[in-house]
Design an enzyme around this catalytic site. Structure first.
Site, short mmCIF file in Angstrom:
data_model
loop_
_atom_site.label_atom_id
_atom_site.label_comp_id
_atom_site.label_asym_id
_atom_site.label_seq_id
_atom_site.Cartn_x
_atom_site.Cartn_y
_atom_site.Cartn_z
N CYS A 288 25.28 4.94 43.05
CA CYS A 288 24.42 6.01 43.57
C CYS A 288 24.61 6.27 45.07
O CYS A 288 24.05 7.22 45.61
CB CYS A 288 22.95 5.70 43.29
N ASP B 25 28.88 -23.89 15.05
CA ASP B 25 28.89 -22.62 15.77
C ASP B 25 28.71 -21.51 14.75
O ASP B 25 29.66 -20.90 14.28
CB ASP B 25 30.24 -22.49 16.49
N LYS C 32 27.37 -29.76 16.68
CA LYS C 32 26.70 -28.47 16.86
C LYS C 32 27.55 -27.39 16.21
O LYS C 32 28.57 -26.98 16.74
CB LYS C 32 26.49 -28.18 18.34
N CYS D 218 21.58 -2.96 45.62
CA CYS D 218 21.50 -1.52 45.84
C CYS D 218 20.03 -1.20 46.08
O CYS D 218 19.16 -1.67 45.34
CB CYS D 218 22.02 -0.80 44.60
N LYS E 232 27.57 -29.28 25.30
CA LYS E 232 28.67 -28.41 24.93
C LYS E 232 29.99 -29.08 25.27
O LYS E 232 30.06 -29.89 26.20
CB LYS E 232 28.56 -27.09 25.70
N TYR F 96 19.55 -29.02 9.04
CA TYR F 96 19.29 -30.10 10.00
C TYR F 96 17.85 -30.15 10.48
O TYR F 96 17.54 -30.86 11.43
CB TYR F 96 20.24 -29.99 11.19
N CYS G 265 18.88 5.20 41.35
CA CYS G 265 20.24 4.77 41.00
C CYS G 265 20.41 4.85 39.48
O CYS G 265 19.65 4.24 38.72
CB CYS G 265 20.49 3.35 41.47
C1 9MJ Z 1 23.54 -26.80 15.12
N1 9MJ Z 1 23.78 -25.59 15.60
O1 9MJ Z 1 24.37 -27.40 14.47
C2 9MJ Z 1 20.21 -27.60 15.96
N2 9MJ Z 1 22.26 -27.38 15.37
O2 9MJ Z 1 17.90 -28.16 16.44
C3 9MJ Z 1 21.85 -28.64 15.02
N3 9MJ Z 1 21.22 -26.74 15.94
C4 9MJ Z 1 18.90 -27.30 16.49
N4 9MJ Z 1 20.57 -28.78 15.41
C5 9MJ Z 1 16.82 -27.59 17.01
N5 9MJ Z 1 22.59 -29.57 14.42
C6 9MJ Z 1 17.16 -26.33 17.41
C7 9MJ Z 1 18.49 -26.15 17.07
#
Ligand code: 9MJ
Length: 675
Positions: free
Chosen positions: A412, A118, A116, A427, A315, A226, A433
């Site tokens: 407030c 960033d 994934k 609150c 993650k 991707y 407020c």
């Molecule tokens: C990233 N950020 O590398 C997706 N992503 O697929 C990969 N994000 C994604 N796939 C569907 N490798 C929605 C987001």
């Protein structure tokens, strides 16, 4: 073809090939000097024959003159976000849900595991093989047109590597910055006396959102693709792996770490192994994305809200650091909820300096036994707000003191209540407020609500600090002179803001209802209410029973709606908004649930925006019948991709066959029934 034109075409092909080998395949076949000589030859040729300078020419990566702002681009196929799994159990749970829906045994679903990245999600559009538009994800439905900036990224092909380009091809992926590019950029920023970027993600975002694409051209941005968006004139591949192969074949960089995994156990192993490799990759990843490989199965699984049921992001575990709690303050949110926030001795965690961390609520404080003065572990996971994970009890000294919930709102002074049914104390000041008013205005102006371009959180704070606005209605009486009195508001930004505010007078009822910030009413709820009641008046007069009759509006949400409109402060703001000229185009008649009664539709083929179940449910909600077979009584057939024999049956019976766009149009405004 004339000889300069022929030579230019040859040079295009040569230079495209060389940069593909250099930037995408990492396997150059000529020296830099040879490349430069060819590039200069093309430049000279284009100088002498400007008509040869086409948008896909390799010379066009240097950046174009600055823009005044980015246009908004509607995504033909929405760009998705991803649900998260934070541990092994959540990953296993994801697989269980997938298998349950697909009716499959353990270990039999194939997943594609992708690091994934960033960075920033973007979409690249090619028409007849030529790169014509690039956009950010934005809210998934529409993003910003950053074509000129993307054109400067050498890894992006300006034309597809094929002799038979499809009419439309959209590739989706992530723009990011490598560690080496980030280090070089920050070194030059510091040298120029400018502040450094906090992390590669921010640097990539800042570079991609430059109005002057010549600046973007100076930043070394990377991209990996991707996914696919709209396709015309080309078959949708059968699997995610095939889609990635297609992307690579057409000249796009695809991440080399991607693997096909048999079952969720293999996915988990991939996650473990890539985590060990993480530091050597040369770019930031914040987890792994797992996607069901078969696209037919993906379609069967469909979506919830904007997130696909067929993919999940696992993650990496959060990063942690030790520090001390200096003090605790209570922040007041839009609906009055009090959130305790720890002010910390600043500490560096996961690439940024953290000086505030959320303590969530009083129950969490009690459960974790947190006191002011304690030494604590602060945890930061990705973009999530840092939190205090636990106390280092061994280090607790005699000066640590308990955290107490204030009995009066710190902003407030209204009484704070702690209803037994809720975790958070609130609150009771409502719009009395100042904190609630400010948060209400920020929410009102935000992208998914009234979408007032240029009116961000900071500006709302400034306007409120300067006593220029108290409630959302005051936005509509602001004038240029008042706005120009604020720091950094030039004539142009003032003009744009006034235009944006004015434009929001014509928002839809659904956006308006969401923008009001009624507790328990999110975007989906607001859209349902707008559809069902058709006008603000009708909604304001609705009884609890009429409200709860709507799917997804339970007694709690119904109660929130009733008490919102029963509150005189809220009523005054709504009245003031209407008096300020907010017009809400009626979404549909109040009898929406019968607008399509008497109509019978048949759905066939695969739709990209909704699963067949979703489309069916929504048509039925509007009073239509949805049948499995075509007859002469069928009103229309909606056909997605690869439809079956139902289309020919419809044609033989003279029943109209319509596409997905027509279905969307019908669902959006059934009263204008195009069928
Ligand atoms: C990233 N950020 O590398 C997706 N992503 O697929 C990969 N994000 C994604 N796939 C569907 N490798 C929605 C987001």
């Amino acid at each position: 073809m004339s000889s300069p034109a022929r030579r230019a075409a040859q040079l295009h092909t040569l230079l495209h090939d060389h940069s593909h080998r250099y930037y995408v395949l990492d396997d150059p076949s000529v020296s830099d000097a040879e490349y430069d000589a060819l590039f200069r030859e093309l430049q000279d040729l284009e100088d002498a024959h400007p008509e040869l300078q086409t948008p896909d020419s390799p010379t066009q990566r240097v950046g174009a003159p600055p823009l005044a702002g980015f246009d908004s681009v509607e995504h033909a196929v929405p760009m998705l976000s991803l649900g998260n799994a934070f541990n092994r159990e959540e990953l296993i749970e994801f697989d269980r849900r997938v298998r349950e829906r697909l009716e499959r045994d353990e270990g039999t679903v194939q997943y594609v595991a992708e690091p994934k990245l960033d960075g920033l999600a973007i979409s690249l559009r090619y028409e007849d093989g030529i790169f014509v538009q690039g956009a950010t994800r934005g809210d998934g439905r529409s993003g910003e047109n950053v074509t000129e900036n993307l054109r400067t990224i050498e890894m992006i092909p300006l034309r597809l590597r094929t002799d038979q380009p499809p009419a439309v091809f959209e590739a989706r992926g992530e723009v990011f910055m490598s560690h080496s590019a980030f280090a070089a950029l920050n070194a030059s920023m510091l040298e120029a006396g400018k502040p450094a970027f906090v992390n590669p993600r921010n640097a990539a975002a800042g570079s991609l959102r430059q109005l002057d694409s010549r600046k973007t051209a100076e930043r070394r941005l990377s991209i990996n693709l991707y996914g696919l968006g709209e396709l015309q004139g080309i078959d949708t591949p059968p699997t995610q792996m095939a889609a990635l192969d297609l992307l690579a074949e057409l000249g796009f960089p695809v991440n080399p770490e991607i693997r096909l995994c048999d079952g969720i156990e293999a996915c988990y192993e991939f996650h473990e192994s890539i985590q060990l490799k993480r530091a050597e990759l040369g770019y930031d990843i914040d987890g792994v994305v797992f996607k069901v490989d078969s696209l037919a199965e993906q379609r069967e699984l469909g979506f919830v809200s904007r997130a696909p049921r067929w993919a999940i992001a696992q993650k990496f575990p959060a990063e942690e650091a030790q520090t001390v709690i200096d003090s605790v303050e209570f922040q007041v949110g839009r609906t009055g909820a009090l959130t305790p926030v720890a002010r910390l001795v600043p500490v560096f965690v996961g690439g940024v300096t953290v000086s505030n961390a959320t303590l969530h609520n009083m129950d969490e404080i009690a459960r974790k036994d947190i006191m002011i003065g304690d030494t604590v572990i602060v945890r930061r996971a990705g973009d999530v707000i840092p939190e205090v994970a636990r106390v280092v009890l061994e280090k607790r000294g005699p000066n640590s003191r308990a955290i107490e919930l204030p009995s009066q709102c710190p902003v407030c002074g209204s009484p704070v209540v702690n209803l037994g049914t809720e975790v958070k104390a609130r609150c009771t000041g409502g719009l009395q407020c100042a904190a609630q008013r400010r948060e209400a205005i920020k929410h009102f102006a935000s992208r998914r609500a009234m979408d007032i371009d240029g009116l961000g959180d900071k500006l709302v704070e400034q306007l409120a600090d300067a006593d220029l606005i108290e409630t959302v209605a005051d936005l509509y009486t602001l004038n240029a002179e008042q706005l120009q009195s604020l720091p950094r508001m030039g004539e142009k930004s003032v003009g744009n803001l006034i235009k944006a505010i004015d434009k929001s007078r014509h928002a839809t009822l659904a956006r308006f209802l969401f923008a009001l910030g009624i507790r328990d009413i999110g975007e989906t709820g607001a859209a349902l209410l707008a559809k069902q009641f058709g006008s603000l008046d009708a909604l304001m007069q609705a009884s609890e029973e009429e409200l709860t009759r709507i799917d997804d509006i339970g007694p709690i949400a119904a109660n929130s709606i009733l008490s919102f409109f029963a509150n005189p402060d809220n009523r005054a703001v709504v009245d003031a908004l209407l008096a300020a000229g907010i017009e809400l185009p009626a979404t549909a008649s109040a009898e929406v649930d019968t607008v399509l009664s008497g109509k019978t539709y048949v759905l066939t083929g695969t739709m990209s925006r909704f699963s067949r179940d979703e489309a069916k449910k929504r048509l039925q909600q509007l009073g239509a019948k949805v049948s499995g077979s075509v007859s002469s009584k069928t009103t229309a057939v909606f056909a997605g991709e690869s439809p079956g024999s139902k289309v020919s049956k419809a044609e033989s019976l003279n029943v109209p066959v319509l596409d997905e766009n027509a279905l969307q149009a019908l669902l959006d405004s059934p009263e204008a029934d195009p069928t």
